[in-house]
Design a protein around this motif. Structure first.
Motif, mmCIF file in Angstrom:
data_model
loop_
_atom_site.group_PDB
_atom_site.id
_atom_site.type_symbol
_atom_site.label_atom_id
_atom_site.label_comp_id
_atom_site.label_asym_id
_atom_site.label_seq_id
_atom_site.Cartn_x
_atom_site.Cartn_y
_atom_site.Cartn_z
ATOM 1 N N PHE A 78 0.839 -1.187 0.000
ATOM 2 C CA PHE A 78 0.000 0.000 0.000
ATOM 3 C C PHE A 78 0.878 1.242 0.000
ATOM 4 N N ASN A 79 0.612 2.168 -0.930
ATOM 5 C CA ASN A 79 1.337 3.437 -1.018
ATOM 6 C C ASN A 79 2.858 3.261 -1.039
ATOM 7 N N LYS B 144 5.904 -1.977 8.590
ATOM 8 C CA LYS B 144 5.978 -1.641 7.178
ATOM 9 C C LYS B 144 7.431 -1.408 6.786
ATOM 10 N N THR B 145 7.711 -1.614 5.502
ATOM 11 C CA THR B 145 9.017 -1.342 4.927
ATOM 12 C C THR B 145 8.809 -0.914 3.489
ATOM 13 N N VAL B 146 9.778 -0.252 2.894
ATOM 14 C CA VAL B 146 9.654 0.170 1.500
ATOM 15 C C VAL B 146 9.452 -1.054 0.621
ATOM 16 N N ASP B 147 8.441 -1.012 -0.222
ATOM 17 C CA ASP B 147 8.136 -2.124 -1.119
ATOM 18 C C ASP B 147 9.050 -2.059 -2.332
ATOM 19 N N VAL B 148 10.014 -2.932 -2.386
ATOM 20 C CA VAL B 148 10.989 -2.896 -3.473
ATOM 21 C C VAL B 148 10.412 -3.424 -4.779
ATOM 22 N N ASN B 149 9.171 -3.920 -4.752
ATOM 23 C CA ASN B 149 8.566 -4.472 -5.959
ATOM 24 C C ASN B 149 7.630 -3.496 -6.657
ATOM 25 N N SER B 150 7.582 -2.243 -6.186
ATOM 26 C CA SER B 150 6.683 -1.290 -6.830
ATOM 27 C C SER B 150 7.324 0.081 -6.863
#
Length: 358
Positions: free
Chosen positions: A285-286, A299-305
Motif C-alpha cells: 500500500f502506497n 511496514k518497509t519500502v516495497d521494493v517491488n513497486s
C-alpha cells in the motif's frame, strides 16, 4: 515544454540475503492486526475491535457501520477479503459484506454454522463465497452471493487458507490437504500430501500449490496436488500469501521471505525492526510492504513497486512495460519543468540495478 525520458533496464536476479531491509512499527487502533486488504486506495485491517481503514498509513477510520459487537465494542474480526471491490469480513458468529468500501456492512445470515463460532478464512469470487469456521471446524458456502448457505462435508481443523485452482478448491486441515471438484460440497483427501499440517500455511502461486508445515518444511505441487516436492528447509511458515504476483512467507520466529519463482527459492527480507513473533499477513500500500505480526503492524519500502508517494509533485509516471520487470523494461515518464531527476530501479530482492540522473 514537457520532456519525456526513456530508460531501458537490464535485470539480473540474484538470490541473496537482504540485510538492509528496515521495518518500522505502525500505530494502529488495536495492536493485533489479523488480516489486511487493499481497496479504493485504502488499506483495510481486521482487528478484534472491528475493521479500520487508512488512506495515508497514519490516521485510521473505524468502519463498522452495520456490524454487531460481541460485547463492549469488541467484534473479533479475524478476516478481511476483497474481490472486485466487494469486501468481506468474518467475525465471531458473523460474516459481513460491503459493496461501498466499508462504509456500510451487511450480515450474511446463515453463513456461520453456530452463534459465536470464529471465522478463520474467506474466499469469494462473484456469487461464490466460501467461509471457514474454526470453532466447529466447518466450511459453509454460498453460490448466490450470500443469500443461502449450506455446510460442506469437511469437519476437521479447517485452516485459514482455502484456495481455488482451475475451478477446483483446496483446503488444508490438520490431517492433510483436501480437494473439492464441486465447489466445496464434498472433499477428497489427496494422497502423498505433506504431513504435520496442524500448523503452517497454504496458498496457490501462479498455478503452483505451496504448503508449509509445522516441522519447518515447504512443499510444492505443480500438478494440482497429485505429487509434492519438498524444497529447501525454511523456518516454520506461519503465513503464505501472494501479493501483486510476489509470494511472501511469514514465520513464527519474526522472519519474512519473498519468492519470485513460486516458492522454489526465497529472498530473506527480514532485515531489522521486526521484534514480534508470528508474521501472519501481508499487503502492499502506497509504496510500502506491510506485515502484521503478534500485536504489531510493520511496514518497509516495497521494493517491488514504484513508490509514487516519494516522487516529486511534478513527476508523472506515464507507463512502464512490461510489468513486472523482465530483462528489457521501458519506463516512460514526464516532468513539466526543468529540474534534476534521479530515478532508481530495484529488483525483487531490493538490489539497486539501474539509476538514471537527468
Amino acid at each position: 515544454m514537457r520532456n519525456i525520458y526513456f530508460l531501458i533496464i537490464i535485470i539480473i536476479t540474484f538470490i541473496v540475503q537482504l540485510n538492509a531491509q528496515q521495518w518500522t512499527a505502525v500505530t494502529t487502533p488495536h495492536p493485533s492486526v489479523e488480516q489486511m486488504a487493499v481497496a479504493d486506495n485504502k488499506l483495510f485491517i481486521a482487528t478484534p475491535l472491528g475493521v479500520y481503514y487508512t488512506t495515508d498509513g497514519i490516521t485510521w477510520v473505524h468502519a463498522v457501520t452495520g456490524m454487531t459487537p460481541v460485547y463492549a465494542n469488541v467484534y473479533y474480526n479475524l478476516t478481511i477479503y476483497n474481490f472486485n471491490d466487494v469486501l468481506y469480513s468474518g467475525a465471531a458468529g458473523k460474516l459481513y459484506k460491503s459493496v461501498d468500501f466499508g462504509a456500510n456492512w451487511t450480515a450474511l445470515t446463515g453463513a456461520a454454522p453456530t452463534a459465536g463460532t470464529m471465522n478463520c478464512t474467506v474466499y469469494a469470487k462473484g456469487d461464490t463465497i466460501i467461509a471457514g469456521w474454526k470453532s466447529n471446524d466447518k466450511i459453509t458456502k454460498s453460490i448466490d452471493g450470500g443469500t443461502t448457505w449450506t455446510n460442506s462435508t469437511l469437519y476437521e481443523g479447517v485452516s485459514k487458507n482455502i484456495v481455488e485452482l482451475n475451478g477446483n478448491f483446496y483446503v488444508r486441515t490438520y490431517l492433510g490437504i483436501h480437494k473439492s471438484t464441486d465447489v466445496c460440497e464434498t472433499f477428497t483427501t489427496l494422497s502423498g500430501t505433506p504431513s504435520n499440517t496442524k500448523d503452517g500455511a497454504f496458498t496457490v502461486s501462479n498455478g503452483v500449490l505451496v504448503c508449509g508445515t509445522a516441522d519447518s518444511s515447504l512443499y510444492l505441487s505443480n500438478d494440482e496436488g497429485v505429487t509434492w516436492t519438498e524444497t529447501a528447509t525454511t523456518q516454520e511458515p506461519y503465513c503464505l500469501e501472494v501479493v501483486n504476483g510476489v509470494l511472501y512467507q511469514g514465520t513464527r520466529d519474526r522472519k519474512v521471505f519473498a519468492s519470485s519463482d513460486n516458492g522454489t527459492t526465497w529472498a530473506n527480507l527480514t532485515g531489522t525492526g521486526i521484534n514480534s513473533d508470528g508474521v501472519k499477513s501481508f499487503a502492499t500500500f502506497n509504496g510500502y510492504l506491510y506485515a502484521s505480526a503478534s500485536n504489531v503492524l510493520y511496514k518497509t519500502v516495497d521494493v517491488n513497486s514504484v513508490n509514487e508517494e516519494i516522487l516529486p509533485s511534478e513527476f508523472i509516471l506515464q507507463q512502464n512495460y512490461p510489468n513486472p520487470f523482465n530483462p528489457a523494461t521501458t519506463i516512460q515518464y514526464a516532468i513539466s519543468s526543468a529540474q534534476l531527476v534521479t530515478l532508481k530501479v530495484y529488483d525483487v530482492l531490493g538490489d539497486e540495478i539501474a539509476t538514471l540522473v537527468n
